[in-house]
Scaffold this motif. Structure first.
Motif, PDB file in Angstrom:
ATOM      1  N   ALA A 136       0.821  -1.207   0.000  1.00 17.58           N
ATOM      2  CA  ALA A 136       0.000   0.000   0.000  1.00 17.58           C
ATOM      3  C   ALA A 136       0.854   1.256   0.000  1.00 17.58           C
ATOM      4  CB  ALA A 136      -0.929   0.002   1.219  1.00 17.58           C
ATOM      5  N   PHE A 137       2.015   1.192   0.646  1.00 13.98           N
ATOM      6  CA  PHE A 137       2.797   2.409   0.817  1.00 13.98           C
ATOM      7  C   PHE A 137       4.067   2.472  -0.026  1.00 13.98           C
ATOM      8  CE2 PHE A 137       0.248   2.207   4.672  1.00 13.98           C
ATOM      9  CZ  PHE A 137      -0.298   3.484   4.651  1.00 13.98           C
ATOM     10  N   ALA A 138       4.501   1.319  -0.577  1.00  9.14           N
ATOM     11  CA  ALA A 138       5.726   1.343  -1.378  1.00  9.14           C
ATOM     12  C   ALA A 138       5.459   2.060  -2.694  1.00  9.14           C
ATOM     13  CB  ALA A 138       6.205  -0.082  -1.643  1.00  9.14           C
ATOM     14  N   ARG A 139       6.343   2.969  -3.068  1.00 13.70           N
ATOM     15  CA  ARG A 139       6.203   3.588  -4.386  1.00 13.70           C
ATOM     16  C   ARG A 139       7.222   3.013  -5.365  1.00 13.70           C
ATOM     17  NH1 ARG A 139       6.680   7.612  -1.022  1.00 13.70           N
ATOM     18  NH2 ARG A 139       8.625   8.275  -1.997  1.00 13.70           N
ATOM     19  N   HIS A 140       8.312   2.443  -4.855  1.00 16.08           N
ATOM     20  CA  HIS A 140       9.364   1.952  -5.744  1.00 16.08           C
ATOM     21  C   HIS A 140       9.662   0.468  -5.621  1.00 16.08           C
ATOM     22  CE1 HIS A 140      10.444   6.326  -5.873  1.00 16.08           C
ATOM     23  NE2 HIS A 140      10.456   5.990  -7.147  1.00 16.08           N
ATOM     24  N   VAL A 141       9.905   0.023  -4.394  1.00 10.93           N
ATOM     25  CA  VAL A 141      10.417  -1.341  -4.198  1.00 10.93           C
ATOM     26  C   VAL A 141       9.793  -1.950  -2.955  1.00 10.93           C
ATOM     27  CG1 VAL A 141      12.499  -2.733  -3.799  1.00 10.93           C
ATOM     28  CG2 VAL A 141      12.663  -0.641  -5.173  1.00 10.93           C
ATOM     29  N   VAL A 142       9.492  -3.246  -3.016  1.00  6.48           N
ATOM     30  CA  VAL A 142       9.134  -3.976  -1.806  1.00  6.48           C
ATOM     31  C   VAL A 142      10.221  -5.023  -1.553  1.00  6.48           C
ATOM     32  CG1 VAL A 142       7.462  -5.481  -0.666  1.00  6.48           C
ATOM     33  CG2 VAL A 142       6.660  -3.673  -2.177  1.00  6.48           C
ATOM     34  N   ILE A 143      10.785  -5.010  -0.352  1.00  3.67           N
ATOM     35  CA  ILE A 143      11.786  -6.001   0.028  1.00  3.67           C
ATOM     36  C   ILE A 143      11.128  -6.976   0.988  1.00  3.67           C
ATOM     37  CG2 ILE A 143      13.986  -6.369   1.215  1.00  3.67           C
ATOM     38  CD1 ILE A 143      14.769  -3.514   0.390  1.00  3.67           C
ATOM     39  N   MET A 144      11.247  -8.270   0.703  1.00  3.91           N
ATOM     40  CA  MET A 144      10.641  -9.269   1.587  1.00  3.91           C
ATOM     41  C   MET A 144      11.738 -10.162   2.129  1.00  3.91           C
ATOM     42  SD  MET A 144       6.984  -9.786   0.322  1.00  3.91           S
ATOM     43  CE  MET A 144       6.156  -8.793  -0.919  1.00  3.91           C
ATOM     44  N   ASP A 145      11.912 -10.102   3.445  1.00  3.31           N
ATOM     45  CA  ASP A 145      12.967 -10.861   4.104  1.00  3.31           C
ATOM     46  C   ASP A 145      12.374 -12.139   4.677  1.00  3.31           C
ATOM     47  OD1 ASP A 145      15.225 -11.723   5.325  1.00  3.31           O
ATOM     48  OD2 ASP A 145      15.417 -10.044   6.714  1.00  3.31           O
ATOM     49  N   GLU A 146      12.597 -13.265   4.005  1.00  4.41           N
ATOM     50  CA  GLU A 146      12.085 -14.567   4.455  1.00  4.41           C
ATOM     51  C   GLU A 146      10.606 -14.506   4.834  1.00  4.41           C
ATOM     52  OE1 GLU A 146      13.761 -17.356   4.493  1.00  4.41           O
ATOM     53  OE2 GLU A 146      15.894 -16.874   4.596  1.00  4.41           O
ATOM     54  N   PRO A 147       9.749 -14.051   3.936  1.00  3.44           N
ATOM     55  CA  PRO A 147       8.342 -13.849   4.341  1.00  3.44           C
ATOM     56  C   PRO A 147       7.601 -15.156   4.588  1.00  3.44           C
ATOM     57  CG  PRO A 147       8.576 -13.493   1.981  1.00  3.44           C
ATOM     58  CD  PRO A 147       9.966 -13.699   2.520  1.00  3.44           C
ATOM     59  N   THR A 148       8.131 -16.278   4.094  1.00  2.70           N
ATOM     60  CA  THR A 148       7.402 -17.541   4.278  1.00  2.70           C
ATOM     61  C   THR A 148       8.058 -18.454   5.298  1.00  2.70           C
ATOM     62  OG1 THR A 148       8.638 -18.554   2.445  1.00  2.70           O
ATOM     63  CG2 THR A 148       6.537 -17.508   1.903  1.00  2.70           C
ATOM     64  N   ALA A 149       9.166 -17.991   5.903  1.00  3.56           N
ATOM     65  CA  ALA A 149       9.946 -18.885   6.765  1.00  3.56           C
ATOM     66  C   ALA A 149       9.158 -19.378   7.969  1.00  3.56           C
ATOM     67  CB  ALA A 149      11.221 -18.176   7.224  1.00  3.56           C
ATOM     68  N   ALA A 150       8.286 -18.512   8.518  1.00  2.00           N
ATOM     69  CA  ALA A 150       7.582 -18.896   9.743  1.00  2.00           C
ATOM     70  C   ALA A 150       6.251 -19.583   9.454  1.00  2.00           C
ATOM     71  CB  ALA A 150       7.358 -17.644  10.607  1.00  2.00           C
ATOM     72  N   LEU A 151       5.994 -19.908   8.173  1.00  4.53           N
ATOM     73  CA  LEU A 151       4.654 -20.365   7.798  1.00  4.53           C
ATOM     74  C   LEU A 151       4.632 -21.817   7.350  1.00  4.53           C
ATOM     75  CD1 LEU A 151       3.623 -17.276   5.663  1.00  4.53           C
ATOM     76  CD2 LEU A 151       3.228 -17.661   8.098  1.00  4.53           C
ATOM     77  N   GLY A 152       3.451 -22.444   7.455  1.00  3.26           N
ATOM     78  CA  GLY A 152       3.242 -23.787   6.942  1.00  3.26           C
ATOM     79  C   GLY A 152       3.145 -23.763   5.422  1.00  3.26           C
ATOM     80  N   VAL A 153       2.988 -24.963   4.823  1.00  3.51           N
ATOM     81  CA  VAL A 153       3.015 -25.099   3.360  1.00  3.51           C
ATOM     82  C   VAL A 153       1.897 -24.290   2.695  1.00  3.51           C
ATOM     83  CG1 VAL A 153       2.787 -26.716   1.462  1.00  3.51           C
ATOM     84  CG2 VAL A 153       4.060 -27.383   3.505  1.00  3.51           C
ATOM     85  N   LYS A 154       0.675 -24.480   3.173  1.00  4.11           N
ATOM     86  CA  LYS A 154      -0.470 -23.852   2.542  1.00  4.11           C
ATOM     87  C   LYS A 154      -0.394 -22.326   2.669  1.00  4.11           C
ATOM     88  CE  LYS A 154      -5.409 -24.241   2.568  1.00  4.11           C
ATOM     89  NZ  LYS A 154      -6.499 -24.393   3.528  1.00  4.11           N
ATOM     90  N   GLU A 155      -0.033 -21.905   3.871  1.00  8.94           N
ATOM     91  CA  GLU A 155       0.051 -20.465   4.128  1.00  8.94           C
ATOM     92  C   GLU A 155       1.211 -19.855   3.355  1.00  8.94           C
ATOM     93  OE1 GLU A 155      -0.818 -19.483   8.302  1.00  8.94           O
ATOM     94  OE2 GLU A 155      -2.572 -19.318   7.012  1.00  8.94           O
ATOM     95  N   GLY A 156       2.303 -20.610   3.238  1.00  8.16           N
ATOM     96  CA  GLY A 156       3.454 -20.147   2.460  1.00  8.16           C
ATOM     97  C   GLY A 156       3.050 -19.903   1.018  1.00  8.16           C
ATOM     98  N   ASN A 157       2.286 -20.837   0.455  1.00  7.55           N
ATOM     99  CA  ASN A 157       1.827 -20.679  -0.935  1.00  7.55           C
ATOM    100  C   ASN A 157       0.923 -19.467  -1.096  1.00  7.55           C
ATOM    101  OD1 ASN A 157       3.226 -22.868  -1.909  1.00  7.55           O
ATOM    102  ND2 ASN A 157       1.566 -24.306  -1.414  1.00  7.55           N
ATOM    103  N   MET A 158       0.113 -19.245  -0.071  1.00 10.32           N
ATOM    104  CA  MET A 158      -0.775 -18.082  -0.100  1.00 10.32           C
ATOM    105  C   MET A 158       0.042 -16.792  -0.180  1.00 10.32           C
ATOM    106  SD  MET A 158      -3.449 -17.052   2.866  1.00 10.32           S
ATOM    107  CE  MET A 158      -2.643 -15.605   3.495  1.00 10.32           C
TER     108      MET A 158
END
Lengths: 268, 318
Positions: A173-195
């Motif tokens: 919502a607030f990024a105008r140029h770049v979004v950096i995602m640092d291990e966004p799925t590391a803490a999640l299960g398989v289904k949630e990771g895919n989401m």
């Protein structure tokens, strides 16, 4: 080298040149380069200690590199804090779900960037325009097709994947140029990771380039347009996931294979 | 049944309200004088001082801090207010301002130690509690100041609604609660207090100046202790260097009974008002039953442990 002619055609949104960062005797970044193109998902992979996280911290303003420069849309930028980077339109999503659990979804989306009421209530007391925040929150979540029943529920009532969805929606919502995602799925299960992967795609399709840091090779190969392989504080190679096997990428990452040993089609 | 209970438990301060109702029921069976308008206005008078102090305590506890110095800072502030008038003939309103300023200065000092030197609030305020106590004793010579001008006792004046007597201090108490409740709920700085208590790191990453929020919270808490000092002088008619001794624990009890979590980030300030009234009701009810004041302290001690234990257990479950 038809690669370089191709590269020059796609505009670079974010570029790092020769970044160096030392901690005492340890050199975390040893002259690393990085190029992020318009409209792509660039994955950054690397072994522990390869300088992945230092690189990302330098790009998101969490650390200041000792040497080298960072260009945003071709202009040099200097970040002293994550807040500086955010002001320039670079948003970061952190692995450890940086949300306030007891606060509502709408509040979390606007945390630190609240919409204030017009007039004296807004200027004197900084009173919130809750109605506008709620409407905007719904719009942002719908934008990414995140289905959540009520924006007024506390974030702690959500699953891990939904919470990460809130964090992704906030950055998109607030990024105008770049979004950096640092291990966004590391803490999640398989289904949630895919989401969350699906969400990352939607963010890119909205036109925001994404830098994705991940240990999860299947995730990286599933959604990255290009893969930046970080090794010993430098960029070992940038590869095209469509033309390289996962095992070769890992071999370059760990030093078992030299980047030159890859076929020319593997490079991107 | 379990579901209904769970839903009640999720309404903030619902537990406090329930506890208050049970306590009132119990004491009204023990003494027929308990359930009278006159007695309730007496309880509110008694609750006034701790109630206002507990607003400051709530703000601090919402940030996952604690303030042990509030009672002593209140006593110091009340001595400053009365003695600046009595000893130097200072204008009474200026004396009040000086008292408020000293209380805020103590709050600011607590905040500086917590944010700049990163000391735990418990230790910081344990230290300033003793500092404030010592300054109060030395400056007052442990003497009560009895020459108090009318301006300082204004909030002790009463008016009548029906057969019930209310003081202006009680009105101020309620007004302050309503304002802080609105402020915490509906303004950006108010929400930042919760965010800092929830997760300082997440708050910092979203761009909230967490140290500034904390410093502001401790300083404003000091202001509330100063206002409590003014109400204390108004109620008793003197500047008492021995005031506030039980108020540290009473204010924390009020906050925790009111459903605010000692872990920070959760709670509603109106719950604290109910918590303060519960403490007042117990003190008053036990007095009417003829229970000695030592046992009242015993009961407050048990109450605070019960409240904290409930908070702890609900955290584990949730």
């Amino acid at each position: 080298m038809n690669n370089s002619t191709q590269q020059s055609q796609v505009p670079l949104v974010l570029q790092a040149k020769g970044l160096i960062k030392r901690y005492g005797h340890v050199t975390a970044l040893d002259g690393v380069d990085l190029e992020l193109r318009q409209g792509e998902i660039l994955a950054v992979i690397g072994d522990n200690g390869a300088g992945k996280s230092s690189l990302i911290k330098a790009l998101s303003g969490a650390i200041v590199p000792d040497e080298g420069e960072i260009l945003l849309d071709g202009k040099p930028v200097h970040f002293k804090s994550p807040i500086d980077a955010r002001k320039q339109g670079i948003e970061t999503v952190y692995q450890d779900l940086a949300v306030a659990p007891s606060m509502t979804i709408a509040e979390n989306l606007f945390l630190g960037r609240e919409i204030l009421k017009p007039g004296i209530l807004g200027t004197l007391f900084r009173a919130l325009d809750k109605k506008k925040m709620l409407e905007d929150a719904i719009a942002h979540m719908q934008d990414l097709k995140i289905g959540i029943r009520s924006m007024k529920q506390p974030v702690e009532t959500l699953s891990g994947g939904q919470r990460q969805g809130v964090a992704v929606a906030r950055s998109a919502a607030f990024a105008r140029h770049v979004v950096i995602m640092d291990e966004p799925t590391a803490a999640l299960g398989v289904k949630e990771g895919n989401m969350v992967l699906e969400l990352i795609r939607r963010v890119r399709d909205k036109g925001l380039p994404v830098i994705l840091i991940s240990h999860n090779m299947p995730h990286v190969f599933e959604i990255a347009d290009r893969i930046h392989i970080q090794r010993l504080g430098r960029r070992a190679a940038v590869v095209n996931p469509k033309n390289i096997g996962m095992s070769d990428a890992v071999a370059v990452m760990t030093g078992a294979m030299k980047p030159e040993e890859l076929g020319s089609e593997a490079h991107a | 049944m379990k579901k209904i209970f769970h839903q009640i438990a999720t309404i903030p301060a619902a537990g406090a309200f329930l506890a208050l109702a049970i306590a009132c029921l119990f004491f009204s069976m023990q003494s027929d004088r308990f359930l009278s308008g006159q007695n309730f206005s007496l309880i509110l008078q008694q609750v006034m001082v701790v109630g206002v102090m507990a607003i400051g305590q709530t703000l601090i506890i919402l940030t996952a801090g604690i303030d042990l110095s509030c009672g002593m800072v209140m006593a110091l502030s009340s001595i400053i207010m009365t003695k600046f008038f009595d000893a130097y003939g200072l204008n009474p309103y200026l004396s009040i301002l000086c008292g408020l300023a000293v209380a805020m200065l103590f709050g600011w000092f607590n905040g500086m130690l917590v944010t700049r030197i990163k000391l735990p609030p418990f230790i910081v305020t344990l230290g300033t509690m003793n500092i404030a106590f010592a300054i109060t004793q030395v400056y007052s010579g442990a003497q009560t100041v009895t020459n108090v001008p009318a301006a300082l006792t204004f909030f002790g004046n009463t008016f009548h609604i029906g057969g019930t007597t209310l003081s202006y201090g009680t009105l101020l108490l309620v007004a302050l609660y309503v304002f802080v409740w609105w402020f915490l709920r509906d303004t950006a700085p108010g929400r930042h207090v919760y965010a800092v208590g929830n997760s300082p790191e997440a708050a910092r990453l979203t761009g909230i100046p967490t140290d500034r929020v904390l410093l502001w919270v401790y300083t404003i808490a000091g202001l509330f202790y100063g206002i409590a000092a003014l109400l204390s002088v108004a109620r008793t008619g003197v500047g008492d260097p021995q005031a506030g001794q039980t108020d540290n624990l009473d204010s924390i009890t009020a906050v925790v009974l009111g459903g605010t979590s000692l872990f920070g980030g959760r709670g509603v300030v109106l719950g604290t008002l109910i918590g303060a009234v519960i403490v007042g009701v117990f003190r008053n009810g036990l007095t009417l039953m003829g229970v000695a004041s030592v046992y009242q302290i015993l009961v407050t001690g048990i109450l605070v442990i019960l409240a904290v234990a409930t908070d702890q257990m609900s955290r584990k479950r949730g």
